[in-house]
Design an enzyme around this catalytic site. Structure first.
Site, short mmCIF file in Angstrom:
data_model
loop_
_atom_site.label_atom_id
_atom_site.label_comp_id
_atom_site.label_asym_id
_atom_site.label_seq_id
_atom_site.Cartn_x
_atom_site.Cartn_y
_atom_site.Cartn_z
N ARG A 236 8.76 -7.80 21.39
CA ARG A 236 9.88 -8.06 22.29
C ARG A 236 10.99 -8.73 21.51
NH1 ARG A 236 7.46 -5.04 24.87
NH2 ARG A 236 6.84 -5.10 27.07
N ASP A 260 12.00 -2.22 16.60
CA ASP A 260 11.79 -1.23 17.66
C ASP A 260 12.23 -1.77 19.01
OD1 ASP A 260 10.72 1.33 18.58
OD2 ASP A 260 9.08 0.19 19.50
N GLU A 265 18.64 -2.85 26.02
CA GLU A 265 18.12 -1.51 25.81
C GLU A 265 18.55 -0.61 26.96
OE1 GLU A 265 13.92 -1.53 25.12
OE2 GLU A 265 14.05 -2.93 23.44
N HIS A 284 12.61 1.80 20.64
CA HIS A 284 11.50 1.30 21.45
C HIS A 284 10.47 2.41 21.71
CE1 HIS A 284 10.35 -2.03 24.54
NE2 HIS A 284 9.30 -1.52 23.93
N GLY A 286 7.26 2.15 20.59
CA GLY A 286 5.91 1.61 20.39
C GLY A 286 4.88 2.10 21.38
#
Length: 316
Positions: A236, A260, A265, A284, A286
């Protein structure tokens, strides 16, 4: 029953689950594009049920209270810090979770390792330079013998520790509750937070964001790191002081970062971090995999079906 499915960037929600199970009374609208904050309340006014993808779209009290018809909020995953659960409870809105697949940990740890490899091997820069006609513009670094520092040694941290061992790295770890015994069981050597930042060649973050861990990577941490060291964050953005990160990258206090996750976002097109030449950036990814998303949406449908029958499941 009017259902909104938010943030289906890949356009897969309709195909990954049997929405017909909800019956002909279910009217579904899919939002593939991210809804800007200023447009959310108006766009979502008519929906009884809203399905959200992880923490892509925050649901603070102001938005929840602006949606008079909302009765069920379903989030993929079983934890969502971007939803004001107290505001939902006050309004009598049910919030249900929808777990993903067992490979979610694998997908995230693999991405963290991809970023680590990309940084050590200067992969992105070499790819760009090759396309421009260049040849051997940087010096790749070996991983064997280097120190991998893990902030957090839960399931994700342990998976990354195994990769580090396979590449013959010296793996160390720290977290607020970690002990030397638990570190050893997780495949790492326990060190203090100070030692981890001061001695690691790459620091990879695998902590849960909380009041206790927010900005755990601060200006002091960057100051302690080697100028040749890398930072990787697939957890995060709030775990890292973003101003300190930008300063460390701009002034080359650390060599580079693999990221990431971001404070905002999707990452705005004009965000200054996009202009830095010492970052590897992914959007992002992951938790993004077909198996994970199929499990998410199948469990979303089950949650809506159970709620409609008066027996909500996996309430948060």
């Amino acid at each position: 029953m009017n259902i909104a499915i938010l943030d289906d960037y890949h356009g897969v929600a309709a195909d990954y689950a049997d929405w017909s199970k909800l019956g002909p009374q279910a009217k579904i609208k899919v939002f593939r594009e991210y809804l800007p904050e200023a447009e959310r309340a108006a766009a979502l006014q008519s929906f009884d049920v809203i399905v959200i993808m992880r923490e892509r779209t925050p649901f603070p009290a102001a938005l929840i209270n602006a949606l008079p018809n909302l009765r069920l909020l379903v989030t993929t995953g079983l934890r969502n810090n971007a939803v004001d659960l107290a505001a939902c409870k006050a309004r009598g809105i049910t919030v249900s979770g929808a777990p993903g697949a067992a490979d979610a940990v694998t997908a995230t740890s693999e991405l963290a390792w991809t970023l680590i490899l990309g940084l050590f091997k200067n992969l992105c820069t070499e790819d760009v330079n090759m396309r421009r006609g260049g040849w051997q513009t940087g010096m790749p670094l070996p991983l064997a013998g280097k120190r991998l520092g893990l902030l957090g040694l839960g399931k994700l941290g342990q998976a990354v520790a195994r990769y580090g061992k396979a590449f013959e790295m010296d793996v160390v770890a720290w977290s607020p509750n970690l002990t030397p015994e638990r570190a050893q069981e997780g495949g790492a050597t326990y060190v203090s937070k100070e030692d981890l930042f001061a001695t690691s060649d790459v620091v990879s973050i695998h902590l849960i964001l909380s009041d206790r861990t927010r900005n755990v990577v601060d200006a002091g941490a960057f100051q302690a790191m080697k100028p040749t060291a890398f930072l990787v964050n697939t957890s995060r953005a709030g775990l890292v002081d973003q101003d300190a990160l930008m300063a460390a990258l701009r002034h080359k206090r650390i060599a580079a970062a693999g990221l990431d996750v971001y404070s905002v976002e999707p990452l705005p097109a004009d965000d200054p971090i996009r202009q830095l030449d010492n970052v590897v950036l992914t959007p992002h990814l992951g938790y993004v995999s077909e198996d994970n998303f199929r499990a998410y949406y199948v469990n979303v449908v089950d949650a809506i079906e159970a709620w409609a029958a008066g027996k909500p499941i996996r309430e948060l």
